[in-house]
Design a protein around this motif. Structure first.
Motif, PDB file in Angstrom:
ATOM      1  N   GLU A  77       0.973  -0.948  -0.078  1.00  0.00           N
ATOM      2  CA  GLU A  77       0.024   0.402  -0.027  1.00  0.00           C
ATOM      3  C   GLU A  77       0.823   1.170   0.239  1.00  0.00           C
ATOM      4  OE1 GLU A  77      -2.627   0.449   3.567  1.00  0.00           O
ATOM      5  OE2 GLU A  77      -3.627   1.788   2.306  1.00  0.00           O
ATOM      6  N   PHE A  78       0.415   1.873  -0.741  1.00  0.00           N
ATOM      7  CA  PHE A  78       0.860   3.397  -0.887  1.00  0.00           C
ATOM      8  C   PHE A  78       0.623   4.938  -0.922  1.00  0.00           C
ATOM      9  CE2 PHE A  78       0.899   2.703  -5.480  1.00  0.00           C
ATOM     10  CZ  PHE A  78       0.259   4.278  -6.286  1.00  0.00           C
ATOM     11  N   TYR A  79       1.386   5.772  -0.210  1.00  0.00           N
ATOM     12  CA  TYR A  79       1.257   7.011   0.132  1.00  0.00           C
ATOM     13  C   TYR A  79       2.185   8.003  -1.031  1.00  0.00           C
ATOM     14  CZ  TYR A  79      -0.029  11.818   1.315  1.00  0.00           C
ATOM     15  OH  TYR A  79      -0.380  12.726   1.575  1.00  0.00           O
ATOM     16  N   ASN A  81       3.016  12.143  -2.394  1.00  0.00           N
ATOM     17  CA  ASN A  81       2.400  13.641  -2.572  1.00  0.00           C
ATOM     18  C   ASN A  81       4.107  14.470  -2.330  1.00  0.00           C
ATOM     19  OD1 ASN A  81       1.227  15.874  -2.700  1.00  0.00           O
ATOM     20  ND2 ASN A  81      -0.437  14.587  -1.054  1.00  0.00           N
ATOM     21  N   ARG A  89       2.374  13.561   6.817  1.00  0.00           N
ATOM     22  CA  ARG A  89       1.582  12.696   7.332  1.00  0.00           C
ATOM     23  C   ARG A  89       2.485  11.377   8.119  1.00  0.00           C
ATOM     24  NH1 ARG A  89      -2.538   9.446   3.292  1.00  0.00           N
ATOM     25  NH2 ARG A  89      -2.590   7.754   4.329  1.00  0.00           N
ATOM     26  N   ALA A  96       1.283   9.951  16.501  1.00  0.00           N
ATOM     27  CA  ALA A  96      -0.192   9.662  16.873  1.00  0.00           C
ATOM     28  C   ALA A  96       0.274   8.110  17.683  1.00  0.00           C
ATOM     29  CB  ALA A  96      -1.799   9.705  16.273  1.00  0.00           C
TER      30      ALA A  96
ATOM     31  N   LEU B 409      -7.240  14.904   9.774  1.00  0.00           N
ATOM     32  CA  LEU B 409      -6.429  13.883  10.147  1.00  0.00           C
ATOM     33  C   LEU B 409      -5.436  13.500  11.957  1.00  0.00           C
ATOM     34  CD1 LEU B 409      -3.404  11.687   8.359  1.00  0.00           C
ATOM     35  CD2 LEU B 409      -2.039  13.809   8.578  1.00  0.00           C
ATOM     36  N   TRP B 410      -5.208  14.695  11.282  1.00  0.00           N
ATOM     37  CA  TRP B 410      -4.615  15.267  13.496  1.00  0.00           C
ATOM     38  C   TRP B 410      -5.932  14.386  13.988  1.00  0.00           C
ATOM     39  CZ3 TRP B 410      -4.022  20.976  11.664  1.00  0.00           C
ATOM     40  CH2 TRP B 410      -2.594  20.983  11.060  1.00  0.00           C
ATOM     41  N   LEU B 413      -6.436  10.345  13.479  1.00  0.00           N
ATOM     42  CA  LEU B 413      -5.686   9.568  14.910  1.00  0.00           C
ATOM     43  C   LEU B 413      -5.493   9.692  16.155  1.00  0.00           C
ATOM     44  CD1 LEU B 413      -2.397  10.467  12.457  1.00  0.00           C
ATOM     45  CD2 LEU B 413      -3.602   8.572  13.144  1.00  0.00           C
ATOM     46  N   TYR B 422      -9.698   5.313  10.279  1.00  0.00           N
ATOM     47  CA  TYR B 422      -8.544   6.027   9.528  1.00  0.00           C
ATOM     48  C   TYR B 422      -8.046   4.888   8.583  1.00  0.00           C
ATOM     49  CZ  TYR B 422      -4.140   8.576   8.924  1.00  0.00           C
ATOM     50  OH  TYR B 422      -3.956   9.224   8.310  1.00  0.00           O
ATOM     51  N   GLY B 423      -7.639   5.538   7.238  1.00  0.00           N
ATOM     52  CA  GLY B 423      -7.025   4.944   6.079  1.00  0.00           C
ATOM     53  C   GLY B 423      -8.122   3.879   5.222  1.00  0.00           C
ATOM     54  N   LEU B 501      -6.303  15.524  -0.312  1.00  0.00           N
ATOM     55  CA  LEU B 501      -4.711  14.400  -0.447  1.00  0.00           C
ATOM     56  C   LEU B 501      -4.443  14.289   0.390  1.00  0.00           C
ATOM     57  CD1 LEU B 501      -3.782  17.892  -2.917  1.00  0.00           C
ATOM     58  CD2 LEU B 501      -4.024  15.576  -3.401  1.00  0.00           C
ATOM     59  N   LEU B 502      -4.452  14.436   1.567  1.00  0.00           N
ATOM     60  CA  LEU B 502      -3.480  14.080   2.971  1.00  0.00           C
ATOM     61  C   LEU B 502      -4.602  12.789   3.343  1.00  0.00           C
ATOM     62  CD1 LEU B 502      -2.728  16.853   5.174  1.00  0.00           C
ATOM     63  CD2 LEU B 502      -1.094  15.399   4.332  1.00  0.00           C
ATOM     64  N   LEU B 503      -5.140  12.228   2.847  1.00  0.00           N
ATOM     65  CA  LEU B 503      -6.128  11.258   3.776  1.00  0.00           C
ATOM     66  C   LEU B 503      -5.796   9.768   2.657  1.00  0.00           C
ATOM     67  CD1 LEU B 503      -8.952  12.836   5.060  1.00  0.00           C
ATOM     68  CD2 LEU B 503      -7.234  12.476   6.136  1.00  0.00           C
ATOM     69  N   TRP B 504      -5.628   9.831   1.133  1.00  0.00           N
ATOM     70  CA  TRP B 504      -5.519   8.531   0.480  1.00  0.00           C
ATOM     71  C   TRP B 504      -4.059   7.680   0.726  1.00  0.00           C
ATOM     72  CZ3 TRP B 504      -2.386   7.653  -3.579  1.00  0.00           C
ATOM     73  CH2 TRP B 504      -1.678   8.417  -4.240  1.00  0.00           C
ATOM     74  N   SER B 505      -4.937   6.787  -0.165  1.00  0.00           N
ATOM     75  CA  SER B 505      -3.580   6.127  -0.082  1.00  0.00           C
ATOM     76  C   SER B 505      -4.154   5.157  -0.809  1.00  0.00           C
ATOM     77  CB  SER B 505      -3.448   4.108   1.274  1.00  0.00           C
ATOM     78  OG  SER B 505      -4.251   3.931   1.004  1.00  0.00           O
ATOM     79  N   SER B 506      -3.339   3.536  -2.206  1.00  0.00           N
ATOM     80  CA  SER B 506      -2.819   3.711  -2.445  1.00  0.00           C
ATOM     81  C   SER B 506      -4.175   2.680  -2.721  1.00  0.00           C
ATOM     82  CB  SER B 506      -2.141   2.358  -3.515  1.00  0.00           C
ATOM     83  OG  SER B 506      -1.822   1.882  -2.239  1.00  0.00           O
ATOM     84  N   ARG B 507      -4.981   2.209  -1.902  1.00  0.00           N
ATOM     85  CA  ARG B 507      -5.441   1.194  -1.515  1.00  0.00           C
ATOM     86  C   ARG B 507      -6.932   2.187  -1.483  1.00  0.00           C
ATOM     87  NH1 ARG B 507      -7.649  -0.605   3.326  1.00  0.00           N
ATOM     88  NH2 ARG B 507      -6.054  -0.274   4.287  1.00  0.00           N
TER      89      ARG B 507
END
Lengths: 365, 575
Positions: A77-79, A81, A89, A96, B409-410, B413, B422-423, B501-507
């Motif tokens: 799984e990747f992110y 930016n 992030r 956290a 995000l903050w 978390l 999350y995620g 933009l700060l929350l996505w992943s490849s999934r």
């Protein structure tokens, strides 16, 4: 049209290899700990690895795809930016104490900041010995495994005569009349390759003088330079002829338009291309530590480096092979290319001062 | 005190306010905190340094002027273009109304990123189509990369929002009001300006505020047309700040907070306006669906609608379709479907399409249900704390998406059991609902305020409970409004970029994120291909929902006619 005759890799000499990031060598000490490879069975039992990077989506898709092909039982799984947002992030998640990446890949200066906050852990990959000392953290906290390499691009329809092409970075200090209104360069504040370009020229030519960094960037202003925000946009500008001379851009951007048949040529400056190295590290709170080690090893292995090379990025592995570029227009490994020496960590330390002065010179608001 | 009253006073605020405070209040607090927090790592202290630094910058006032100026001009343009369109199609006997209706909605399907790239190709570049066709008429060249160009393209983009909302409001206007105006000697256009427009003021106030606020935070059009020329608005300036290491969250947070009073003032004005008048348009009395005759003017009116469609949707779509078939920008000699083939082979693309459809359909439905509940609370139950709810849900719309994304995000978390959300795609849906809940609430409220209380009171008198009245009377009457609200929410959710933009992943990647990534990679042909797919997907779902809506209306008409016949038959038998 792709003009391979504009690149004479072998003739570029080996000087760059020895000088590349030379000043960084001073801070390195040999690692004496024996390398322990990743436990494949344990990694497969974890079944997943999470990777945060700033490489382009195409590159990360292709590299993670190659990994998955080799290890089909491990999901990646990747992110991705821009560097600052990836770092934010990673930092937020780490603080956290919860969900975090297993692997983080950014420039060495950013990883050094993570190291000082104990956010990454040392790992000596068995593949690491194939990488030059300057590309490795002295405490095995990170390994530089590929580099972006900046040079110039021209549109050969607009500039058919090679005599009108720039030969070196310093040529921009005394720009040709034909270039007026036709030169583009990147916004030094936004992308890492544009800032590193400025910093490398500053390190190599000095700040002042006829060919110093401010004379060169002042020359760009005299040419009515247009500022682009991202290298990828620049390659479309040069391909369409809207901006026929790109002052600095990473090589892989050139390949993508050259392969599509655009009338462009790549120019290796006399003093060498400017490297922007990228490094990899393992997060201190990695939830999949074995899979993280396996992915780390993969990036440094021949397979991983070949996957990097297929994306026209410069692998740093010492036994990188030309055969990794079957189309013949890949970038040779850094060891065979003409590269300007550059200390990225020192450049980062001077960032604020350079950006303030550079923004004034270029009239950026 | 009755148990019902105890419930209303104690449990209801808890049930409504606690989730809203988690969903919206905490992220807002995080943003405010970021603007007054200093220090590094885990060592923090309170400081006003970020605020002080912000006002010392050379660009803050220029950015503020650009942001408000562009938003204001774009809102005016959107109204000038969108209002007559909505009136013509809702109230006037123009031919082929269903087709024209769909044409006017179609600009909504185009992503702003895509249309701004298309307009950049058309109007900005030295090699752009306008400069090519006019052959040097404009000196030095026609350019859209400036204040007026950005405002114009934004105005075009938002004109379809004006159309969507005002079309619904115009449709609800009782023709008897217009008939009375005609008897009093007013012509169709005077009736429109002096009678019809004032009666739909709540919808105008809502959509005006909505567009203005959305324009304040819109990222993609100023990013494509402004950033390359050093023209910054709030959203692009914040993204720019976040692109420079080390990230200055303090200043980004301060900028986000700085603009909040404007949003709150806008909501206050809108509330005052709605409170002042009686805007009930649908009452217990019957209303016929009569359309205004404009005689020979119907053909120029139709031509105007076609012209609008061509400029706002047709031309950019054609340009992007052509670019999507080139190998690189400007290579028009060899057209092929190569970019589409490449996309189809791209595993991430399939994932992005799947995720976008799931998040937008599920998210929009969830948001409409929540909006219905909150609107009923605000408009009908009106507890003392309802203004607080109204203000709370409205604020996130004015927060630039990327800052809101960071705040989410903050927040998430820091919450216990956050790993459940999350995620995952749920996080993307939460981000969209947080940002756009106000759109749903205001969209439903604007229609609810037009439905007279006498409708519900009649049901209560006949013995129906409140829930039965809502389910069997109110919801069916609100359906056109709910449908419009759902469509808008679906489109907003499908296209949402900056908040995730700060929350996505490849999934959990969505199509706009992938399209943005492709834009960042610089391949305009591939961007165009991905954008075309996005447009077609949005258009298809909207078309499907409109068709379902029409089928539902036909079914209802049939059922009521059938029911009436049956009743008449039973009465004749009993006689």
């Amino acid at each position: 049209m792709f003009q391979t005759n504009s690149i004479d890799w072998k003739a570029c000499g080996r000087l760059g290899r020895t000088l590349f990031l030379g000043s960084a060598v001073a801070m390195m000490t040999p690692c004496l700990a024996p390398a322990q490879g990743a436990d494949v069975a344990a990694a497969e039992a974890e079944g997943q690895v999470s990777v945060y990077v700033l490489w382009l989506t195409d590159t990360v898709s292709s590299v993670t795809g190659a990994f998955k092909k080799k290890y089909p039982n491990i999901e990646v799984e990747f992110y991705r930016n821009g560097g600052p947002l990836v770092a934010e992030r990673f930092r937020s998640e780490f603080n956290a104490s919860g969900h975090s990446a297993d692997i983080i890949s950014l420039d060495p200066a950013e990883l050094e900041r993570f190291a000082s906050a104990d956010m990454i852990v040392p790992y000596k990959s068995p593949e690491a010995d194939h990488f030059p000392d300057w590309a490795r953290s002295d405490k095995d906290l990170w390994t530089g495994f590929f580099s972006y390499t900046n040079g110039h691009i021209v549109n050969t329809n607009v500039f058919p005569d090679k005599e009108t092409w720039p030969k070196d970075w310093a040529d921009f200090a005394h720009p040709r009349a034909e270039w007026k209104g036709k030169v583009c360069t990147g916004d030094i504040r936004v992308a890492s390759h544009t800032f590193n370009n400025l910093a490398a020229i500053n390190q190599h030519y000095g700040a002042e003088g006829d060919e110093g960094v401010w004379a060169q960037y002042g020359g760009l202003v005299d040419s009515d330079v247009r500022i682009y925000t991202g290298a990828p946009q620049a390659r479309e500008l040069v391909a369409s002829g809207e901006c026929p001379l790109i002052h600095q851009i990473p090589f892989h951007n050139f390949v993508s338009v050259a392969e599509a048949g655009a009338p462009v040529a790549w120019i290796v400056p006399k003093e060498g291309m400017i490297p922007v190295p990228q490094a990899v590290a393992i997060a201190a709170n990695a939830q999949h530590p074995n899979a993280a080690k396996l992915f780390y090893d993969f990036l440094l292995s021949e397979d991983g480096q070949a996957a990097i090379g297929r994306n026209h990025l410069a692998p740093l592995r010492d036994d990188a092979s030309d055969e990794w570029w079957p189309d013949g227009i890949g970038l040779p490994p850094v060891k065979d290319a003409k590269i300007m020496p550059f200390d990225q960590v020192a450049a980062d330390a001077a960032r604020t001062e350079l950006l303030e002065h550079g923004s004034q010179v270029l009239g950026l608001n | 005190m009755t148990p019902a009253k105890i419930f209303r006073l104690s449990v209801a605020p808890f049930v409504v306010l606690v989730p809203l405070l988690f969903l919206i209040g905490l992220p807002l607090a995080m943003i405010a905190l970021a603007s007054i927090r200093g220090g590094e790592g885990n060592v923090h202290h309170f400081t006003l340094q970020a605020w002080s630094d912000l006002f010392k910058t050379r660009w803050i006032w220029e950015t503020a002027f650009n942001t408000f100026g562009v938003a204001f001009v774009a809102t005016v343009i959107a109204f000038i273009v969108g209002t007559p369109l909505a009136w013509l199609i809702a109230r006037v006997n123009v031919p082929h109304r269903n087709l024209l209706n769909f044409l006017c909605l179609s600009p909504l399907f185009l992503s702003p990123l895509l249309s701004s790239v298309a307009w950049d190709m058309i109007g900005s570049r030295p090699t752009g189509i306008i400069n090519f066709l006019t052959g040097g008429l404009f000196q030095p060249e026609f350019r859209l990369r400036n204040f007026w160009g950005i405002s114009l393209i934004m105005g075009f983009y938002f004109s379809s929002y004006v159309f969507l909302y005002l079309w619904g409001a115009f449709r609800n206007v009782d023709p008897a009001i217009e008939e009375a105006a005609a008897i009093a000697g007013l012509g169709p256009f005077s009736t429109f300006l002096r009678i019809t427009v004032p009666t739909i003021l709540p919808a105008i106030a809502f959509v005006g505020l909505l567009i203005f606020v959305l324009a304040l935070g819109l990222f993609s059009i100023p990013a494509v047309l402004g950033w390359p020329e050093g023209f910054f608005v709030l959203s692009t300036r914040i993204f720019f700040l976040l692109s420079i290491p080390p990230v200055n969250w303090g200043m980004a947070g301060a900028m986000a907070v700085l603009f909040l009073p404007v949003i709150l003032f806008g909501i206050y004005l809108q509330r005052r306006l709605v409170r002042k008048g009686d805007f009930t348009l649908v009452s217990g009395k019957s209303a016929r669906n009569i359309r205004i005759e404009i005689g020979r003017w119907r053909w120029p009116a139709t031509a105007f609608i076609w012209f609008y469609w061509f400029i706002v949707a047709g031309l950019p779509t054609i340009v992007m379709a052509v670019i999507s078939m080139t190998a690189y920008a400007g290579a028009y000699a060899k057209l092929s479907f190569l970019q589409y083939h490449k996309l189809l082979e791209y595993e991430l693309f399939h994932k992005a399409v799947q995720n976008s459809l799931i998040t937008s359909i599920l998210g929009a439905t969830l948001a409409v249900v929540i909006s219905l509940g909150l609107s009923y609370l605000i408009q009908r139950l009106r507890p003392r704390w309802s203004p607080f709810v109204e203000y709370l849900v409205s604020v996130p719309l004015g927060i630039p998406g990327v800052v809101l994304g960071a705040a989410l995000l903050w927040t998430w978390l820091a919450l216990p059991l956050s790993s459940l959300v999350y995620g995952s795609l749920a996080m993307i849906i939460i981000a969209c609902i947080t940002q756009f809940l106000t759109t749903g609430v205001r969209s439903v409220s604007a229609v609810l305020v037009q439905i007279g209380r006498d409708v519900e009171e009649s049901a209560w008198v006949s013995g129906a409970t409140r829930m039965t009245t809502i389910r069997r009377i109110l919801v069916p009457m609100l359906l056109p409004g709910l449908q419009s609200g759902w469509i808008l929410m679906f489109i907003l959710f499908f296209r949402e970029l900056s908040a995730v933009l700060l929350l996505w992943s490849s999934r959990t990647i969505t199509l706009p994120v992938l399209t943005f990534e492709i834009w960042r990679e610089g391949s305009y042909p591939r961007l165009a291909a991905a954008g075309m797919v996005e447009t077609i997907l949005i258009g298809s779902v909207v078309l499907l929902v409109l068709l379902l809506g029409s089928l539902w209306q036909v079914f209802n008409r049939f059922r009521s006619r059938h029911g009436l016949q049956q009743r008449a038959f039973q009465e004749s038998v009993s006689d």
